[in-house]
Design an enzyme around this catalytic site. Structure first.
Site, PDB file in Angstrom:
ATOM      1  CB  ILE A  14      -2.156  -2.739   0.838  1.00 36.96           C
ATOM      2  CG1 ILE A  14      -2.642  -1.286   0.865  1.00 36.96           C
ATOM      3  CG2 ILE A  14      -3.270  -3.655   1.337  1.00 36.96           C
ATOM      4  CD1 ILE A  14      -3.840  -1.012  -0.037  1.00 36.96           C
ATOM      5  CD  GLU A  86       3.564   2.125 -10.971  1.00 39.44           C
ATOM      6  OE1 GLU A  86       3.444   3.141 -10.245  1.00 39.44           O
ATOM      7  OE2 GLU A  86       4.652   1.558 -11.170  1.00 39.44           O
ATOM      8  CB  THR A 102       2.076  -2.068 -13.294  1.00 40.24           C
ATOM      9  OG1 THR A 102       3.445  -1.729 -13.522  1.00 40.24           O
ATOM     10  CG2 THR A 102       1.967  -2.883 -12.011  1.00 40.24           C
ATOM     11  CE1 TYR A 165      -4.768   2.487  -8.827  1.00 40.34           C
ATOM     12  CE2 TYR A 165      -6.333   4.038  -7.882  1.00 40.34           C
ATOM     13  CZ  TYR A 165      -5.665   2.827  -7.831  1.00 40.34           C
ATOM     14  OH  TYR A 165      -5.914   1.945  -6.803  1.00 40.34           O
ATOM     15  CE  LYS A 169      -6.344  -2.122  -8.882  1.00 39.57           C
ATOM     16  NZ  LYS A 169      -5.430  -3.264  -8.578  1.00 39.57           N
ATOM     17  NE  ARG A 310      -6.391  13.620  -7.513  1.00 44.19           N
ATOM     18  CZ  ARG A 310      -6.055  12.754  -6.553  1.00 44.19           C
ATOM     19  NH1 ARG A 310      -4.848  12.767  -6.048  1.00 44.19           N
ATOM     20  NH2 ARG A 310      -6.938  11.886  -6.109  1.00 44.19           N
TER      21      ARG A 310
END
Length: 364
Positions: A14, A86, A102, A165, A169, A310
């Site tokens: 992006i 990430e 990160t 994840y 965020k 998953r």
């Protein structure tokens, strides 16, 4: 007014598309990319702007706060557009440490540097804080999951992240908000839906399907394939961020979506159909991609393979971009029908780019 932007993660999917878009639309602005070139960062994604006098690439880590401070000061940067993250959910499940480092520590590092250079240093010299903007790019995944009948996520939806994840965020979103409310840092945040388009790393769904078809490999579908996502063409995302930077209210969050919900299995079938058509219409593709036997036979769908779902797989994401539309005039330009054709054609044409990723040579 001429701007100088620091784009973190600008060699990623992006970020690179945003750099291309910004330099094309804002020809007087300077763009400095800061990227650590981890596995998903590919400097080749910026080759087309490498000779632009308004572009500069810096190889470095957002966790290196002194480096960020130096860049902000010496380059007179007034705007940070923070993409670096990430972002692959599967990787966050098997190795969450990098996501914490990160996405949380990295964002904190940037915020510290921005506060120091834009606010603290001028105040210590008896001057007003510098004019600035810190724009944070986030995801719809921070909102959790939806049922088939739930209304789409708005900016007022409570955060309920379900993966390492999305949790990382969400944490970074909260840090950005806190730096505005506590220290007066001029921030905006955008939460986007699933992006697709050129330069997309081949482990993500759409480029994975395209490149696997070209290599006659199975097309893995998690569970029943009925997970629903809102798909946003990446240049429309860049356009939305531009509107937030130019018209958005300081301290606000803006949802950027594609108004385009699809089940994963339907996305895969559409890509298979487009690949079949491409090989049917252009016989030279069979020579260029001789391994793609199923596509050559116009039977790419036969590669579809269902695999175990998953852990904690969110069922549905959907973005309500009413606020962004009403306040900023944001409307996606690309329909999925036009955007996915552009995307497939880009991968068929730019095989050198994705081949270098698959064989690992892009890291050398």
């Amino acid at each position: 007014m001429k701007k100088t932007l620091l784009v973190t993660g600008g060699a990623g999917f992006i970020g690179a598309n945003f750099v291309h878009y910004w330099l094309k639309k804002n020809t007087h602005d300077r763009v400095i990319v800061l990227d650590a070139l981890t596995y998903a960062g590919n400097k080749a994604s910026l080759d087309s702007v490498a000779d632009n006098s308004n572009f500069e690439f810096v190889h470095g880590d957002i966790c290196d706060t002194p480096l960020v401070e130096t860049l902000l000061s010496e380059k007179s940067i007034d705007t940070i557009v923070h993409f670096a993250a990430e972002s692959h959910v599967d990787r966050s499940i098997t190795g969450p440490d990098a996501f914490i480092e990160t996405n949380i520590i990295g964002t904190y590092s940037l915020l510290k540097a921005a506060k120091k250079i834009w606010i603290d240093v001028p105040k210590a010299s008896g001057r007003d804080p510098l004019e600035h903007r810190f724009h944070h790019v986030s995801t719809d995944e921070v909102y959790g999951t939806l049922s088939a009948t739930d209304p789409a996520f708005t900016e007022e939806t409570a955060y309920a992240p379900n993966s390492p994840y999305s949790a990382s965020k969400a944490a970074s979103d909260h840090l950005v908000r806190a730096y505005h409310h506590t220290y007066g840092l001029a921030v905006t945040t955008s939460n986007c839906s699933n992006n697709y388009g050129p330069y997309h790393f081949p482990e993500k769904l759409i480029p994975l399907i395209i490149t696997n078809i070209l290599n006659d490999k199975p097309l893995p579908i998690y569970g029943d394939g009925q997970q629903i996502r809102d798909w946003l063409y990446v240049e429309d995302h860049a356009r939305g961020i531009e509107l937030v930077l130019k018209k958005g209210r300081i301290g606000e969050n803006y949802n950027i979506g594609g108004n385009n919900e699809w089940a994963n299995i339907d996305i895969v079938n559409v890509v298979c159909q487009l690949m079949n058509q491409a090989f049917q219409n252009d016989h030279e593709l069979a020579v260029k991609y001789s391994k793609a036997s199923k596509a050559i036979e116009t039977k790419a769908q036969e590669l579809i393979t269902y695999v175990t779902d998953r852990p904690g797989h969110d069922r549905r994401y959907a973005i309500d971009a009413t606020k962004t539309n009403n306040e900023l005039g944001y409307v996606p330009v690309e329909s999925f029908e036009t955007g996915i054709v552009k995307t497939v054609n880009w991968y068929l044409t730019n095989d050198q780019w994705w081949h270098s990723i698959l064989d690992g040579s892009y890291r050398k």
